[in-house]
Design a protein around this motif. Structure first.
Motif, PDB file in Angstrom:
ATOM      1  N   TYR A  19      70.308  56.253  74.193  1.00  0.00           N
ATOM      2  CA  TYR A  19      69.452  56.728  75.275  1.00  0.00           C
ATOM      3  C   TYR A  19      69.462  55.715  76.409  1.00  0.00           C
ATOM      4  O   TYR A  19      69.608  54.516  76.187  1.00  0.00           O
ATOM      5  CB  TYR A  19      68.009  56.899  74.786  1.00  0.00           C
ATOM      6  N   VAL A  22      66.128  55.526  83.136  1.00  0.00           N
ATOM      7  CA  VAL A  22      66.517  55.291  84.528  1.00  0.00           C
ATOM      8  C   VAL A  22      65.255  55.069  85.360  1.00  0.00           C
ATOM      9  O   VAL A  22      64.369  55.926  85.377  1.00  0.00           O
ATOM     10  CB  VAL A  22      67.317  56.481  85.086  1.00  0.00           C
ATOM     11  N   ASP A  41      62.224  57.440  85.916  1.00  0.00           N
ATOM     12  CA  ASP A  41      62.562  58.658  86.645  1.00  0.00           C
ATOM     13  C   ASP A  41      63.205  59.678  85.726  1.00  0.00           C
ATOM     14  O   ASP A  41      63.048  60.884  85.902  1.00  0.00           O
ATOM     15  CB  ASP A  41      63.522  58.353  87.794  1.00  0.00           C
ATOM     16  N   SER A  42      63.966  59.202  84.740  1.00  0.00           N
ATOM     17  CA  SER A  42      64.611  60.129  83.824  1.00  0.00           C
ATOM     18  C   SER A  42      65.027  59.416  82.541  1.00  0.00           C
ATOM     19  O   SER A  42      65.046  58.191  82.464  1.00  0.00           O
ATOM     20  CB  SER A  42      65.827  60.793  84.476  1.00  0.00           C
ATOM     21  N   ILE A  44      68.206  59.802  79.763  1.00  0.00           N
ATOM     22  CA  ILE A  44      69.508  60.421  79.527  1.00  0.00           C
ATOM     23  C   ILE A  44      69.920  60.143  78.084  1.00  0.00           C
ATOM     24  O   ILE A  44      69.771  59.024  77.591  1.00  0.00           O
ATOM     25  CB  ILE A  44      70.563  59.860  80.489  1.00  0.00           C
ATOM     26  N   TYR A  46      73.126  60.026  75.655  1.00  0.00           N
ATOM     27  CA  TYR A  46      74.579  59.983  75.550  1.00  0.00           C
ATOM     28  C   TYR A  46      74.945  60.277  74.099  1.00  0.00           C
ATOM     29  O   TYR A  46      74.377  59.678  73.184  1.00  0.00           O
ATOM     30  CB  TYR A  46      75.118  58.597  75.911  1.00  0.00           C
ATOM     31  N   ASN A  64      76.936  63.353  78.284  1.00  0.00           N
ATOM     32  CA  ASN A  64      75.625  62.836  78.659  1.00  0.00           C
ATOM     33  C   ASN A  64      74.805  64.013  79.188  1.00  0.00           C
ATOM     34  O   ASN A  64      75.313  64.883  79.880  1.00  0.00           O
ATOM     35  CB  ASN A  64      75.700  61.708  79.685  1.00  0.00           C
ATOM     36  N   GLY A  65      73.555  64.022  78.799  1.00  0.00           N
ATOM     37  CA  GLY A  65      72.671  65.098  79.215  1.00  0.00           C
ATOM     38  C   GLY A  65      71.305  64.563  79.591  1.00  0.00           C
ATOM     39  O   GLY A  65      70.821  63.591  79.017  1.00  0.00           O
ATOM     40  N   LEU A  66      70.715  65.194  80.558  1.00  0.00           N
ATOM     41  CA  LEU A  66      69.381  64.815  81.022  1.00  0.00           C
ATOM     42  C   LEU A  66      68.356  65.333  80.029  1.00  0.00           C
ATOM     43  O   LEU A  66      68.251  66.537  79.803  1.00  0.00           O
ATOM     44  CB  LEU A  66      69.151  65.409  82.412  1.00  0.00           C
ATOM     45  N   SER A  67      67.602  64.439  79.408  1.00  0.00           N
ATOM     46  CA  SER A  67      66.594  64.822  78.429  1.00  0.00           C
ATOM     47  C   SER A  67      65.213  64.956  79.052  1.00  0.00           C
ATOM     48  O   SER A  67      64.365  65.681  78.564  1.00  0.00           O
ATOM     49  CB  SER A  67      66.527  63.781  77.304  1.00  0.00           C
ATOM     50  N   ARG A  69      63.141  64.454  83.111  1.00  0.00           N
ATOM     51  CA  ARG A  69      63.140  64.058  84.526  1.00  0.00           C
ATOM     52  C   ARG A  69      61.716  64.120  85.047  1.00  0.00           C
ATOM     53  O   ARG A  69      61.019  65.107  84.855  1.00  0.00           O
ATOM     54  CB  ARG A  69      64.018  64.975  85.365  1.00  0.00           C
TER      55      ARG A  69
END
Length: 76
Positions: A19, A22, A41-42, A44, A46, A64-67, A69
Motif C-alpha cells: 500500500y 499519498v 489524499d489517497s 493506492i 499495488y 495499481n488501483g486507487l483504494s 481518495r
C-alpha cells in the motif's frame, strides 16, 4: 509505501501487495519551511504476480488501483 507482502504460490510463482499513502500540500510553508501534515489524499494498492525464470524472479503482472481518495471541495 508500506512493507511489501509476498505469498509464495509454488516453487515458481508468487503474489504480492503493498500500500502507498499519498499526501499533498497546498498553501504556504511555515517559517521553518515545513508543511502542515494533514490526512492522506489517497491510498493506492499495488498488486503483483512474480515468476521464477532462469535469470531469477521477474514481475509477470503488476497493477495499481486507487483504494481511497479524499473528497475534493468543489471550486468556486
Amino acid at each position: 509505501v508500506s512493507n511489501a507482502v509476498v505469498d509464495v504460490v509454488d516453487a515458481d510463482n508468487a503474489r504480492g501487495k503493498a500500500y502507498c499513502l499519498v499526501f499533498g500540500h497546498r498553501g504556504a510553508l511555515n517559517a521553518a519551511g515545513e508543511a502542515a501534515l494533514g490526512v492522506p489524499d489517497s491510498l493506492i494498492l499495488y498488486t503483483g504476480e512474480f515468476k521464477r525464470s532462469p535469470e531469477g524472479w521477474r514481475i509477470s503482472r503488476w497493477h495499481n488501483g486507487l483504494s481511497f481518495r479524499k473528497p475534493v471541495a468543489p471550486s468556486v
